[in-house]
Design a protein around this motif. Structure first.
Motif, PDB file in Angstrom:
ATOM      1  N   LEU A   1       1.760   9.678  14.389  1.00 28.45           N
ATOM      2  CA  LEU A   1       1.996  11.095  14.602  1.00 28.45           C
ATOM      3  C   LEU A   1       3.102  11.249  15.646  1.00 28.45           C
ATOM      4  O   LEU A   1       2.975  10.725  16.757  1.00 28.45           O
ATOM      5  N   VAL A   2       4.172  11.920  15.287  1.00 29.66           N
ATOM      6  CA  VAL A   2       5.279  12.157  16.214  1.00 29.66           C
ATOM      7  C   VAL A   2       5.164  13.587  16.734  1.00 29.66           C
ATOM      8  O   VAL A   2       5.197  14.546  15.955  1.00 29.66           O
ATOM      9  N   MET A   3       5.016  13.718  18.051  1.00 26.70           N
ATOM     10  CA  MET A   3       4.800  15.024  18.663  1.00 26.70           C
ATOM     11  C   MET A   3       5.819  15.293  19.762  1.00 26.70           C
ATOM     12  O   MET A   3       6.432  14.367  20.296  1.00 26.70           O
ATOM     13  N   GLU A   4       5.991  16.546  20.096  1.00 22.77           N
ATOM     14  CA  GLU A   4       6.887  16.904  21.184  1.00 22.77           C
ATOM     15  C   GLU A   4       6.343  16.346  22.499  1.00 22.77           C
ATOM     16  O   GLU A   4       5.146  16.097  22.652  1.00 22.77           O
ATOM     17  N   ARG A   5       7.228  16.142  23.458  1.00 22.29           N
ATOM     18  CA  ARG A   5       6.817  15.675  24.794  1.00 22.29           C
ATOM     19  C   ARG A   5       7.789  16.226  25.829  1.00 22.29           C
ATOM     20  O   ARG A   5       8.988  15.971  25.754  1.00 22.29           O
ATOM     21  N   PRO A   6       7.283  16.995  26.798  1.00 26.38           N
ATOM     22  CA  PRO A   6       8.169  17.472  27.858  1.00 26.38           C
ATOM     23  C   PRO A   6       8.805  16.304  28.607  1.00 26.38           C
ATOM     24  O   PRO A   6       8.201  15.237  28.752  1.00 26.38           O
ATOM     25  N   GLU A   7      10.024  16.517  29.090  1.00 26.25           N
ATOM     26  CA  GLU A   7      10.758  15.462  29.790  1.00 26.25           C
ATOM     27  C   GLU A   7       9.976  14.955  30.999  1.00 26.25           C
ATOM     28  O   GLU A   7       9.801  13.759  31.192  1.00 26.25           O
ATOM     29  N   ARG A   8       9.499  15.885  31.812  1.00 26.46           N
ATOM     30  CA  ARG A   8       8.683  15.540  32.986  1.00 26.46           C
ATOM     31  C   ARG A   8       7.345  16.253  32.856  1.00 26.46           C
ATOM     32  O   ARG A   8       7.286  17.483  32.916  1.00 26.46           O
TER      33      ARG A   8
ATOM     34  N   LYS B   1      -2.017  23.151  11.311  1.00 20.57           N
ATOM     35  CA  LYS B   1      -2.407  24.565  11.382  1.00 20.57           C
ATOM     36  C   LYS B   1      -1.963  25.219  12.688  1.00 20.57           C
ATOM     37  O   LYS B   1      -1.575  26.388  12.706  1.00 20.57           O
ATOM     38  N   VAL B   2      -2.010  24.465  13.801  1.00 26.04           N
ATOM     39  CA  VAL B   2      -1.690  25.082  15.107  1.00 26.04           C
ATOM     40  C   VAL B   2      -0.226  24.922  15.497  1.00 26.04           C
ATOM     41  O   VAL B   2       0.235  25.564  16.446  1.00 26.04           O
ATOM     42  N   SER B   3       0.514  24.055  14.791  1.00 22.19           N
ATOM     43  CA  SER B   3       1.927  23.812  15.132  1.00 22.19           C
ATOM     44  C   SER B   3       2.818  24.878  14.525  1.00 22.19           C
ATOM     45  O   SER B   3       3.570  24.642  13.582  1.00 22.19           O
ATOM     46  N   THR B   4       2.704  26.074  15.078  1.00 23.71           N
ATOM     47  CA  THR B   4       3.479  27.207  14.562  1.00 23.71           C
ATOM     48  C   THR B   4       4.548  27.654  15.554  1.00 23.71           C
ATOM     49  O   THR B   4       5.103  28.748  15.415  1.00 23.71           O
ATOM     50  N   GLY B   5       4.811  26.843  16.556  1.00 19.39           N
ATOM     51  CA  GLY B   5       5.789  27.206  17.565  1.00 19.39           C
ATOM     52  C   GLY B   5       5.184  27.778  18.821  1.00 19.39           C
ATOM     53  O   GLY B   5       5.903  28.043  19.795  1.00 19.39           O
ATOM     54  N   PHE B   6       3.866  27.983  18.842  1.00 21.53           N
ATOM     55  CA  PHE B   6       3.201  28.496  20.047  1.00 21.53           C
ATOM     56  C   PHE B   6       3.352  27.472  21.175  1.00 21.53           C
ATOM     57  O   PHE B   6       3.022  26.293  20.997  1.00 21.53           O
ATOM     58  N   PRO B   7       3.834  27.860  22.358  1.00 21.10           N
ATOM     59  CA  PRO B   7       4.178  26.880  23.401  1.00 21.10           C
ATOM     60  C   PRO B   7       2.993  26.224  24.093  1.00 21.10           C
ATOM     61  O   PRO B   7       3.148  25.179  24.728  1.00 21.10           O
ATOM     62  N   GLY B   8       1.789  26.804  23.985  1.00 18.01           N
ATOM     63  CA  GLY B   8       0.645  26.271  24.719  1.00 18.01           C
ATOM     64  C   GLY B   8      -0.117  25.181  24.003  1.00 18.01           C
ATOM     65  O   GLY B   8      -1.133  24.697  24.518  1.00 18.01           O
ATOM     66  N   VAL B   9       0.333  24.794  22.819  1.00 22.29           N
ATOM     67  CA  VAL B   9      -0.313  23.713  22.055  1.00 22.29           C
ATOM     68  C   VAL B   9       0.756  22.711  21.651  1.00 22.29           C
ATOM     69  O   VAL B   9       1.854  23.097  21.224  1.00 22.29           O
ATOM     70  N   ILE B  10       0.469  21.442  21.808  1.00 16.25           N
ATOM     71  CA  ILE B  10       1.425  20.403  21.459  1.00 16.25           C
ATOM     72  C   ILE B  10       1.830  20.535  19.991  1.00 16.25           C
ATOM     73  O   ILE B  10       0.984  20.800  19.124  1.00 16.25           O
ATOM     74  N   GLN B  11       3.122  20.372  19.697  1.00 20.19           N
ATOM     75  CA  GLN B  11       3.633  20.557  18.338  1.00 20.19           C
ATOM     76  C   GLN B  11       3.793  19.213  17.625  1.00 20.19           C
ATOM     77  O   GLN B  11       4.411  18.279  18.161  1.00 20.19           O
ATOM     78  N   LEU B  12       3.204  19.123  16.446  1.00 17.53           N
ATOM     79  CA  LEU B  12       3.392  17.941  15.597  1.00 17.53           C
ATOM     80  C   LEU B  12       4.714  18.092  14.859  1.00 17.53           C
ATOM     81  O   LEU B  12       4.934  19.062  14.127  1.00 17.53           O
ATOM     82  N   LEU B  13       5.618  17.131  15.043  1.00 14.41           N
ATOM     83  CA  LEU B  13       6.942  17.205  14.440  1.00 14.41           C
ATOM     84  C   LEU B  13       6.970  16.586  13.043  1.00 14.41           C
ATOM     85  O   LEU B  13       7.540  17.135  12.115  1.00 14.41           O
TER      86      LEU B  13
ATOM     87  N   GLY C   1       0.819  -1.200   0.000  1.00 10.32           N
ATOM     88  CA  GLY C   1       0.000   0.000   0.000  1.00 10.32           C
ATOM     89  C   GLY C   1       0.852   1.247   0.000  1.00 10.32           C
ATOM     90  O   GLY C   1       2.048   1.239  -0.152  1.00 10.32           O
ATOM     91  N   ASP C   2       0.146   2.394   0.203  1.00 12.19           N
ATOM     92  CA  ASP C   2       0.819   3.682   0.207  1.00 12.19           C
ATOM     93  C   ASP C   2       1.383   3.932   1.584  1.00 12.19           C
ATOM     94  O   ASP C   2       0.674   3.977   2.565  1.00 12.19           O
ATOM     95  N   ALA C   3       2.666   4.097   1.696  1.00  3.82           N
ATOM     96  CA  ALA C   3       3.285   4.356   2.989  1.00  3.82           C
ATOM     97  C   ALA C   3       4.331   5.417   2.805  1.00  3.82           C
ATOM     98  O   ALA C   3       5.164   5.313   1.919  1.00  3.82           O
ATOM     99  N   ARG C   4       4.273   6.447   3.636  1.00  2.20           N
ATOM    100  CA  ARG C   4       5.183   7.563   3.396  1.00  2.20           C
ATOM    101  C   ARG C   4       5.451   8.330   4.677  1.00  2.20           C
ATOM    102  O   ARG C   4       4.580   8.487   5.522  1.00  2.20           O
ATOM    103  N   PRO C   5       6.674   8.820   4.836  1.00  5.33           N
ATOM    104  CA  PRO C   5       6.956   9.706   5.960  1.00  5.33           C
ATOM    105  C   PRO C   5       6.679  11.136   5.542  1.00  5.33           C
ATOM    106  O   PRO C   5       6.877  11.509   4.393  1.00  5.33           O
ATOM    107  N   ARG C   6       6.224  11.968   6.478  1.00  6.00           N
ATOM    108  CA  ARG C   6       5.953  13.360   6.167  1.00  6.00           C
ATOM    109  C   ARG C   6       6.486  14.259   7.269  1.00  6.00           C
ATOM    110  O   ARG C   6       6.368  13.941   8.439  1.00  6.00           O
ATOM    111  N   THR C   7       7.056  15.383   6.880  1.00  2.59           N
ATOM    112  CA  THR C   7       7.286  16.449   7.829  1.00  2.59           C
ATOM    113  C   THR C   7       6.272  17.529   7.520  1.00  2.59           C
ATOM    114  O   THR C   7       5.564  17.461   6.521  1.00  2.59           O
ATOM    115  N   LEU C   8       6.170  18.530   8.381  1.00  2.00           N
ATOM    116  CA  LEU C   8       5.203  19.587   8.161  1.00  2.00           C
ATOM    117  C   LEU C   8       5.820  20.637   7.257  1.00  2.00           C
ATOM    118  O   LEU C   8       6.621  21.463   7.687  1.00  2.00           O
ATOM    119  N   GLY C   9       5.448  20.601   5.980  1.00  4.28           N
ATOM    120  CA  GLY C   9       6.071  21.445   4.979  1.00  4.28           C
ATOM    121  C   GLY C   9       5.983  22.922   5.286  1.00  4.28           C
ATOM    122  O   GLY C   9       6.789  23.711   4.848  1.00  4.28           O
TER     123      GLY C   9
END
Length: 477
Positions: A299-306, A276-288, A180-188
């Motif tokens: 979906l690979v997202m940021e995660r605080p250490e603690r 749309k919301v992953s623009t670097g704003f710290p109050g919303v989880i960022q999709l990497l 099938g169709d399988a592909r990696p993507r970054t947020l262009g």
């Protein structure tokens, strides 16, 4: 004897199954696991479980051979498109592992680390690897795509093992993805152009295989963090710099809404909204970045250490001091305003979907699986958690986005300062009755009551709340 009659007989908790009968019954049930009739499948799974529980002690040893034969079929049916079959298979697989005294198997299954379970299954007794492979082959012809894809991956792992090659693989592979169709993507939009994993040295490797190779090159999978109606979330580590990440697996058959990314690519709506919301704003989880496999999206997202979600953060303290709640609530408002500015409506704001970085105090809004595009007109379909739905939805089956969001924010603030949900029952929502603890300031009470106004037009806007006296001079991280 029909399955229904046998089920009724075995409901008697005082009945024990003899050592000669138990293996015969269990062996007769195994083929029924593959029936097209969902009811028959569920009954057979339930009966198999009862046989394991009710067999006499001296019958356990002869029963083990049959029970061992159920491991592979049950593993595959954990991928069944029917959620009831998948869940019943998983529960039975846990019981089978316990019966066989396979503590590690049981632990991996409970944590949904299914491909690590497969690795253990294939490596602990290599003499049985051919038998397991033979059991997997029929699933290549399954009418269900998830079962076919799982069979391809299972056979691939078995083939590697029988060639004597040792390859570490991660639980990410739980999302079967061969073919099938399988592909990696970054947020262009802000991470640059998409680049695939590169040409494979082996031209026979499928597109999905290349994606899985890319995953293993970039990330190390950790433990299960949580799961819900839309998928499972695992901890992970980015190998390039050791940064912690969260990896969410969303089965394709659970995706209800799709959208289009700026580059024209079709993707699940959750990915489009996060983009749309992953623009670097710290109050919303960022999709990497995200990866598409044939049966799921990762979906690979940021995660605080603690970090800790707000639900547990409140629970460990029973309730929050008003000043601490004021700062956190201000951060939630900032996150909501950011989403609105991006044209996104979250629709499931609740403590479980808010995480706190325990080192910095920074709050982040997570899980956009119920989200949609923000609109001025009413919504006539509800998505989210029913206990956070506004009274207009309960009464009229429609709501405006901002008014519904404000209602849920009122509940969240109440939970912060009171330690519990304000409405225990549905009728309490209609009554709109609120009880506040002693010592809570009138200003805080007024904000909560304003947000929880029964008439949607009486509620404040997000900007109104920003100008409320109670939310002025708040220190933010």
């Amino acid at each position: 004897m029909t399955l229904s009659v046998l089920t009724n007989i075995l409901e008697n908790e005082h009945i024990l199954i003899s050592s000669s009968t138990a293996p015969k019954l269990a062996e007769a049930l195994l083929p029924i696991f593959e029936q097209d009739d969902i009811h028959m499948q569920l009954v057979s799974l339930n009966l198999f479980l009862k046989i394991i529980d009710l067999v006499v002690d001296k019958g356990k040893k002869p029963l083990k051979r049959i029970v061992r034969q159920s491991l592979v079929p049950l593993f595959f049916h954990c991928h069944d498109e029917n959620e009831r079959i998948a869940e019943a298979s998983r529960e039975l697989l846990i019981c089978v592992a316990r019966f066989l005294k396979k503590r590690k198997h049981k632990h991996l299954i409970k944590n949904e680390e299914m491909w690590k379970f497969v690795k253990c299954l294939l490596t602990e007794d290599r003499s049985r690897a051919v038998e397991h492979l033979r059991q997997a082959l029929p699933y290549l012809q399954s009418p269900q795509e998830p079962l076919r894809a799982a069979a391809i991956r299972f056979i691939g792992f078995a083939g590697i093992l029988m060639r004597g090659q040792q390859e570490e693989f991660q639980v990410l592979n739980e999302g079967p993805g061969a073919g099938g169709d399988a592909r990696p993507r970054t947020l262009g939009g802000h991470l640059g152009a998409v680049s695939g994993p590169g040409p494979s040295a082996d031209s026979r490797v499928s597109p999905a295989g290349k994606v899985l190779e890319a995953l293993q090159e970039r990330y190390r999978m950790g433990s299960l963090l949580g799961r819900g109606g839309f998928g499972s979330v695992f901890s992970g580590t980015r190998l390039a710099d050791g940064a912690p990440v969260a990896i969410k697996r969303v089965p394709r058959n659970r995706i209800q809404h799709w959208g289009e990314l700026p580059d024209g690519a079709r993707a699940p709506l959750e990915i489009v909204l996060l983009d749309k919301v992953s623009t670097g704003f710290p109050g919303v989880i960022q999709l990497l970045e995200w990866f598409e496999l044939s049966s799921c999206f990762l979906l690979v997202m940021e995660r605080p250490e603690r970090c800790q979600d707000l639900r547990d953060f409140i629970a460990t303290r029973r309730f929050l001091p008003e000043e601490e709640a004021r700062g956190l609530f201000r951060q939630v408002l900032e996150a909501v305003r950011h989403c609105s500015s991006c044209g996104v409506l979250h629709r499931d704001i609740k403590p479980a979907n808010i995480i706190i970085d325990l080192d910095s105090g920074q709050l982040k809004l997570i899980d956009f699986g119920c989200g949609t595009f923000l609109q001025d007109t009413v919504y006539t379909q509800f998505a989210g958690t029913p206990s956070y739905s506004p009274p207009e939805w309960t009464q009229l089956k429609c709501y405006h986005g901002e008014a519904a969001t404000i209602w849920s924010l009122g509940i969240v603030l109440y939970q912060m300062v009171c330690g519990k949900h304000p409405f225990k029952k549905g009728r309490d929502i209609i009554r709109g009755q609120l009880k506040f603890p002693r010592g809570l300031s009138q200003e805080c009470r007024d904000v909560i009551s304003w947000c929880l106004s029964m008439r949607s037009l009486d509620r404040p806007s997000v900007e109104d709340l920003f100008h409320d006296p109670w939310l002025q001079d708040v220190h933010l991280p």
